[in-house]
Design an enzyme around this catalytic site. Structure first.
Site, PDB file in Angstrom:
ATOM      1  N   GLU A 173      -1.430 -30.701 -27.208  1.00  0.00           N
ATOM      2  CA  GLU A 173      -1.115 -32.139 -27.273  1.00  0.00           C
ATOM      3  C   GLU A 173       0.340 -32.417 -26.870  1.00  0.00           C
ATOM      4  O   GLU A 173       0.824 -33.528 -27.075  1.00  0.00           O
ATOM      5  CB  GLU A 173      -1.409 -32.659 -28.681  1.00  0.00           C
ATOM      6  CG  GLU A 173      -2.904 -32.575 -28.992  1.00  0.00           C
ATOM      7  CD  GLU A 173      -3.280 -33.159 -30.349  1.00  0.00           C
ATOM      8  OE1 GLU A 173      -2.674 -32.730 -31.345  1.00  0.00           O
ATOM      9  OE2 GLU A 173      -4.159 -34.019 -30.400  1.00  0.00           O
ATOM     10  N   TYR A 192       8.545 -52.159 -46.134  1.00  0.00           N
ATOM     11  CA  TYR A 192       8.889 -50.843 -45.573  1.00  0.00           C
ATOM     12  C   TYR A 192       8.014 -50.467 -44.377  1.00  0.00           C
ATOM     13  O   TYR A 192       8.472 -49.790 -43.454  1.00  0.00           O
ATOM     14  CB  TYR A 192       8.879 -49.758 -46.661  1.00  0.00           C
ATOM     15  CG  TYR A 192      10.162 -49.813 -47.440  1.00  0.00           C
ATOM     16  CD1 TYR A 192      11.294 -49.156 -46.970  1.00  0.00           C
ATOM     17  CD2 TYR A 192      10.276 -50.604 -48.569  1.00  0.00           C
ATOM     18  CE1 TYR A 192      12.502 -49.260 -47.635  1.00  0.00           C
ATOM     19  CE2 TYR A 192      11.482 -50.714 -49.239  1.00  0.00           C
ATOM     20  CZ  TYR A 192      12.591 -50.036 -48.768  1.00  0.00           C
ATOM     21  OH  TYR A 192      13.790 -50.148 -49.418  1.00  0.00           O
TER      22      TYR A 192
HETATM   23 ZN    ZN Z   1      -4.295 -34.777 -32.282  1.00  0.00          ZN
END
Ligand code: ZN
Length: 210
Positions: free
Chosen positions: A73, A119
């Site tokens: 990735e 937040y």
């Molecule tokens: Zn992934």
């Protein structure tokens, strides 16, 4: 920070994410920008058991120069860095609540989370949904690249979040806030909810630009 210290920090943060159930098996990856390339967690590695010395080192073209082969990735991370000159770190997780939200129908693809907490707005900002592509499809990198200029946090449909930060701590804090917000969104599903008003969101964006 020196390269060896960054390697130690990646391993320490990976273990912390794994120990708290934010990463499992070989899911999730972490990268840090160097002056002449990147450090990237290796393919098929468990974030809970990283060896700092074996973390992949890539040159500025993304080619492996030392360490184990990088995550499959990696291209997601490089797509973020190419569009965000100030990003020093990118974290990608398959954390359970964020993945659950990534599978929901009928979310706003330009701003996935309703404005529920200050937040989330300060640390995640407008979370963009990236259309689904199979893992490793180059079209996924193009789709991330198209959104990364405007969004430091994106959610890959039916997959999980990718977050860039000015430091590794900033990227991790933001992706943890994203996971927490996803959990809250699921907890609040079908409950009458008091959302922050557009004026309150604008005020936060003015005070805390991200
Ligand atoms: Zn992934």
């Amino acid at each position: 920070m020196k390269e060896n210290a960054l390697r130690e920090q990646i391993a320490m943060i990976g273990k912390s994410l794994y120990d708290r159930g934010l990463a499992h098996g070989s899911a999730g990856n972490i990268s840090v920008r160097l002056a002449d390339g990147w450090l990237m967690t290796p393919t098929n590695s468990c974030l809970g058991r990283l060896d700092p010395a074996r973390i992949s080192r890539l040159d500025s073209s993304g080619k492996l120069t030392s360490g184990d082969p990088p995550s499959k990735e990696t291209f997601l991370h490089i797509a973020m860095y190419q569009e965000r000159a100030t990003a020093s770190a990118v974290v990608h997780l398959h954390s359970v609540h964020a993945v659950a939200v990534s599978c929901l129908g009928h979310v706003n693809p330009d701003d996935v989370f309703p404005p529920i907490t200050a937040y989330a707005i300060m640390q995640v900002g407008k979370l963009a949904l990236v259309p689904y592509f199979p893992p490793g499809d180059p079209a996924l990198a193009d789709a991330v690249g198209k959104l990364a200029g405007k969004h430091h946090a994106v959610l890959l449909a039916n997959h999980g979040p990718v977050v860039a930060g000015s430091t590794l701590d900033a990227a991790v804090n933001a992706i943890e806030e994203l996971e927490q917000t996803a959990k809250l969104v699921l907890l609040l599903h079908n409950r009458p909810t008091r959302l922050l008003t557009p004026e309150q969101v604008s005020e936060l964006n003015r005070r805390f630009p991200n």
